[in-house]
Design a protein around this motif. Structure first.
Motif, PDB file in Angstrom:
ATOM      1  N   GLN A 167       0.851  -1.148  -0.189  1.00 59.09           N
ATOM      2  CA  GLN A 167       0.014   0.020   0.091  1.00 59.09           C
ATOM      3  C   GLN A 167       0.831   1.354  -0.089  1.00 59.09           C
ATOM      4  OE1 GLN A 167      -0.466  -2.629   2.228  1.00 59.09           O
ATOM      5  NE2 GLN A 167      -1.993  -3.518   1.011  1.00 59.09           N
ATOM      6  N   GLY A 168       2.316   1.101  -0.079  1.00 59.00           N
ATOM      7  CA  GLY A 168       3.066   2.319   0.021  1.00 59.00           C
ATOM      8  C   GLY A 168       3.290   2.837   1.316  1.00 59.00           C
ATOM      9  N   GLU A 169       2.768   2.149   2.285  1.00 53.51           N
ATOM     10  CA  GLU A 169       3.184   2.670   3.766  1.00 53.51           C
ATOM     11  C   GLU A 169       4.408   1.984   4.410  1.00 53.51           C
ATOM     12  OE1 GLU A 169      -1.634   1.882   5.121  1.00 53.51           O
ATOM     13  OE2 GLU A 169      -0.204   0.010   4.909  1.00 53.51           O
ATOM     14  N   VAL A 170       5.226   2.864   5.107  1.00 61.68           N
ATOM     15  CA  VAL A 170       6.524   2.446   5.418  1.00 61.68           C
ATOM     16  C   VAL A 170       6.319   1.602   6.685  1.00 61.68           C
ATOM     17  CG1 VAL A 170       8.795   3.432   6.268  1.00 61.68           C
ATOM     18  CG2 VAL A 170       7.506   4.426   4.550  1.00 61.68           C
ATOM     19  N   ALA A 171       7.026   0.590   6.701  1.00 59.40           N
ATOM     20  CA  ALA A 171       7.418  -0.426   7.773  1.00 59.40           C
ATOM     21  C   ALA A 171       8.891  -0.325   8.137  1.00 59.40           C
ATOM     22  CB  ALA A 171       6.919  -2.000   7.535  1.00 59.40           C
ATOM     23  N   LEU A 172       8.840  -0.215   9.499  1.00 56.14           N
ATOM     24  CA  LEU A 172      10.399  -0.137  10.006  1.00 56.14           C
ATOM     25  C   LEU A 172      11.337  -1.052  10.010  1.00 56.14           C
ATOM     26  CD1 LEU A 172       9.760   2.075  13.236  1.00 56.14           C
ATOM     27  CD2 LEU A 172      10.631   2.865  11.334  1.00 56.14           C
TER      28      LEU A 172
END
Length: 112
Positions: A93-98
């Motif tokens: 979804q284009g979200e950033v996971a650390l």
């Protein structure tokens, strides 16, 4: 993909730190947090702007280990002087996971 030498890789200081505070970066153009990350006694606490608001809330970031580049030049991000780059990966979804270690390691430990 461009290849690099091992010597090029060694120039990048990827270190483990612990988030000691996280707050909404209200002045950021895109939703972001201001993180204060403790890299141990040799490097101390460094500030970073992180666009990770889709997957994390500030209160759940405190105490989390993260991996960050600590030897980039400081960068002005709005009113914040960013001192490190916290790393992560975009999901579908284009979200950033650390990018985080899956085991406890001493603060300031270098990725090699």
């Amino acid at each position: 993909m461009e290849t690099i030498s091992f010597d090029d890789f060694l120039k990048v200081e990827l270190r483990v730190g612990r988030v000691v505070s996280a707050s909404v970066f209200a002045e950021a153009r895109k939703p972001a947090y201001v993180l204060h990350v403790d890299f141990g006694k040799n490097l101390g606490v460094k500030k970073s702007s992180a666009q990770i608001t889709a997957l994390y809330r500030p209160e759940e970031l405190v105490g989390k280990l993260v991996v960050a580049v600590v030897n980039f030049p400081r960068k002005q991000v709005g009113p914040l002087m960013s001192e490190c780059l916290v790393t992560g990966f975009h999901n579908e979804q284009g979200e950033v996971a650390l990018c985080v270690p899956d085991q406890a390691v001493p603060l300031g430990t270098r990725l090699l």
